[in-house]
Scaffold this active site. Structure first.
Site, PDB file in Angstrom:
ATOM      1  N   SER A 165       3.560  -2.224  10.333  1.00 31.34           N
ATOM      2  CA  SER A 165       4.999  -2.370  10.564  1.00 31.34           C
ATOM      3  C   SER A 165       5.553  -3.744  10.187  1.00 31.34           C
ATOM      4  O   SER A 165       6.477  -4.239  10.836  1.00 31.34           O
ATOM      5  CB  SER A 165       5.351  -2.014  12.012  1.00 31.34           C
ATOM      6  OG  SER A 165       5.039  -0.656  12.273  1.00 31.34           O
ATOM      7  N   GLU A 167      -5.328  -4.527  10.856  1.00 33.34           N
ATOM      8  CA  GLU A 167      -4.260  -3.543  11.024  1.00 33.34           C
ATOM      9  C   GLU A 167      -4.492  -2.725  12.291  1.00 33.34           C
ATOM     10  O   GLU A 167      -5.276  -1.752  12.273  1.00 33.34           O
ATOM     11  CB  GLU A 167      -4.228  -2.592   9.823  1.00 33.34           C
ATOM     12  CG  GLU A 167      -3.974  -3.285   8.500  1.00 33.34           C
ATOM     13  CD  GLU A 167      -3.413  -2.316   7.472  1.00 33.34           C
ATOM     14  OE1 GLU A 167      -2.304  -2.556   6.989  1.00 33.34           O
ATOM     15  OE2 GLU A 167      -4.068  -1.307   7.181  1.00 33.34           O
ATOM     16  N   GLU A 224      -6.668   4.994   7.906  1.00 28.33           N
ATOM     17  CA  GLU A 224      -6.386   6.405   7.604  1.00 28.33           C
ATOM     18  C   GLU A 224      -7.603   7.068   6.963  1.00 28.33           C
ATOM     19  O   GLU A 224      -7.851   8.256   7.156  1.00 28.33           O
ATOM     20  CB  GLU A 224      -5.131   6.513   6.727  1.00 28.33           C
ATOM     21  CG  GLU A 224      -3.882   6.236   7.568  1.00 28.33           C
ATOM     22  CD  GLU A 224      -2.717   5.636   6.821  1.00 28.33           C
ATOM     23  OE1 GLU A 224      -2.679   5.672   5.588  1.00 28.33           O
ATOM     24  OE2 GLU A 224      -1.818   5.096   7.516  1.00 28.33           O
ATOM     25  N   GLY A 280       2.975   2.187  10.715  1.00 30.32           N
ATOM     26  CA  GLY A 280       4.037   3.175  10.549  1.00 30.32           C
ATOM     27  C   GLY A 280       4.789   3.529  11.816  1.00 30.32           C
ATOM     28  O   GLY A 280       5.498   4.530  11.861  1.00 30.32           O
ATOM     29  N   HIS A 309      -9.395   1.489   4.944  1.00 34.70           N
ATOM     30  CA  HIS A 309      -8.130   1.663   5.662  1.00 34.70           C
ATOM     31  C   HIS A 309      -8.345   2.630   6.829  1.00 34.70           C
ATOM     32  O   HIS A 309      -9.114   3.588   6.717  1.00 34.70           O
ATOM     33  CB  HIS A 309      -7.060   2.199   4.705  1.00 34.70           C
ATOM     34  CG  HIS A 309      -5.692   2.146   5.313  1.00 34.70           C
ATOM     35  ND1 HIS A 309      -5.261   3.074   6.220  1.00 34.70           N
ATOM     36  CD2 HIS A 309      -4.692   1.246   5.185  1.00 34.70           C
ATOM     37  CE1 HIS A 309      -4.028   2.744   6.616  1.00 34.70           C
ATOM     38  NE2 HIS A 309      -3.664   1.646   6.002  1.00 34.70           N
ATOM     39  N   LYS A 361       0.076   4.284  -0.269  1.00 36.28           N
ATOM     40  CA  LYS A 361      -0.548   5.483   0.314  1.00 36.28           C
ATOM     41  C   LYS A 361      -0.329   6.689  -0.615  1.00 36.28           C
ATOM     42  O   LYS A 361      -0.312   6.509  -1.827  1.00 36.28           O
ATOM     43  CB  LYS A 361      -0.020   5.707   1.734  1.00 36.28           C
ATOM     44  CG  LYS A 361      -0.131   4.422   2.570  1.00 36.28           C
ATOM     45  CD  LYS A 361       0.134   4.616   4.024  1.00 36.28           C
ATOM     46  CE  LYS A 361      -0.026   3.278   4.743  1.00 36.28           C
ATOM     47  NZ  LYS A 361       0.089   3.396   6.184  1.00 36.28           N
ATOM     48  N   ASN A 378       0.874  -1.176   0.000  1.00 36.03           N
ATOM     49  CA  ASN A 378       0.000   0.000   0.000  1.00 36.03           C
ATOM     50  C   ASN A 378       0.909   1.224   0.000  1.00 36.03           C
ATOM     51  O   ASN A 378       1.527   1.533   1.015  1.00 36.03           O
ATOM     52  CB  ASN A 378      -0.877  -0.051   1.270  1.00 36.03           C
ATOM     53  CG  ASN A 378      -1.663   1.230   1.481  1.00 36.03           C
ATOM     54  OD1 ASN A 378      -1.776   2.057   0.591  1.00 36.03           O
ATOM     55  ND2 ASN A 378      -2.209   1.380   2.688  1.00 36.03           N
TER      56      ASN A 378
HETATM   57  P1  PGA Z   1       3.011   0.188   7.560  1.00 44.10           P
HETATM   58  O1  PGA Z   1       1.531   0.466   7.003  1.00 44.10           O
HETATM   59  O2  PGA Z   1       3.465  -1.129   6.955  1.00 44.10           O
HETATM   60  O3  PGA Z   1       3.825   1.359   7.054  1.00 44.10           O
HETATM   61  O4  PGA Z   1       2.931   0.118   9.031  1.00 44.10           O
HETATM   62  C1  PGA Z   1       0.610  -0.571   6.824  1.00 44.10           C
HETATM   63  C2  PGA Z   1      -0.684  -0.031   6.283  1.00 44.10           C
HETATM   64  O5  PGA Z   1      -1.131   1.048   6.708  1.00 44.10           O
HETATM   65  O6  PGA Z   1      -1.316  -0.676   5.421  1.00 44.10           O
END
Ligand code: PGA
Length: 259
Positions: free
Chosen positions: A217, A172, A103, A178, A101, A20, A18
């Site tokens: 992560s 998640e 976010e 992140g 997601h 983003k 992903n």
């Molecule tokens: P990350 O993000 O691997 O950077 O922690 C995962 C995601 O939000 O899909």
């Protein structure tokens, strides 16, 4: 009652990146490098969910490699300035999309009902769909993670006939995205087992074949350990999917030893 031991069916692993809000034309070389690197591991399904502006170019740059969107509108078309539809994704050559997601749930205030509607629209358009769920730090701290995420899943899942065949779920935890923090292996296993049971409740036997990805992560250094957890059928990878040198080793970790 027999305690749930994990899915008896071993599912083919699915590793999706992903990107983003990252990536412009100059990053197409990474898309190509990832597609070439993953091609040697044909026992793993691999995909990149890219910014909408890159999808069509990425499909051309890496023919045959699965490219997806990161979101889409639940309506087929109409007065929704700035949004893109499922048929637009299909038109660009995308074969999948993420919906829900965290976010978007947070920044765009998307509800479970809206995410369910998006998933239904994506499936009707022939896309594979990754429905994301996950708890906040405070919910985990209060001991409510499993109950909260299970309820979120129940109300976000598409309900149309046959939906399970085009569906994956990504667990998640918001606090792991992140941050470099990852839940314990035991906590991942507990959550994935609970989500498997909800999927079986929602879809019957077909719920056993829906892949449950872990996200938050994931890196080359922790991927193998996470993939060994029962009912972890792959990963949704953010930061570590931007570069082939970081992402391809995660695909390698998902490849079965005899594959
Ligand atoms: P990350 O993000 O691997 O950077 O922690 C995962 C995601 O939000 O899909």
């Amino acid at each position: 009652m027999v305690k749930y031991q994990g899915n008896m069916m071993s599912l083919r692993k699915f590793v999706a990146g992903n990107w983003k809000m990252n990536g412009t034309g100059e990053n197409l070389a990474e898309v190509r490098a990832i597609a070439e690197g993953a091609a040697g591991y044909s026992s793993v399904d691999c995909a990149l969910c890219l910014p909408a502006t890159l999808i069509e170019r990425a499909v051309r740059a890496a023919p045959g490699f699965a490219i997806g969107g990161q979101d889409m509108h639940q309506a087929a078309s109409g007065a929704h300035t700035g949004s893109i539809s499922a048929s637009m994704l299909v038109d660009c050559g995308a074969t999948l999309t993420i919906v829900g997601h965290s976010e978007r749930r947070e920044e765009q205030h998307e509800s479970d009902a809206q995410i369910r509607a998006k998933a239904e629209t994506a499936i009707a358009a022939g896309l594979q769909v990754i429905v994301c769920v996950g708890e906040s730090d405070s919910v985990r701290g209060a001991g409510q993670a499993v109950a909260t995420v299970a309820a979120q899943l129940d109300s976000s899942l598409p309900q149309s006939e046959g939906a399970a065949a085009q569906l994956a779920v990504a667990y998640e935890p918001i606090w792991a995205i992140g941050t470099g923090k990852v839940p314990s292996i035991g906590d991942i296993g507990e959550m994935h087992a609970a989500l498997r049971q909800r999927l079986i409740r929602a879809y019957g036997e077909a719920g056993r074949s829906v892949r449950i990805l872990y996200g938050g992560s994931v890196k080359a250094a922790n991927a193998a350990e996470i993939f060994a957890v029962p009912d972890v059928d792959g990963a949704l990878v953010g930061g570590a999917s931007l570069k082939a040198v970081e992402f391809v080793p995660i695909v390698v970790a998902a490849n079965p030893a005899d594959g």
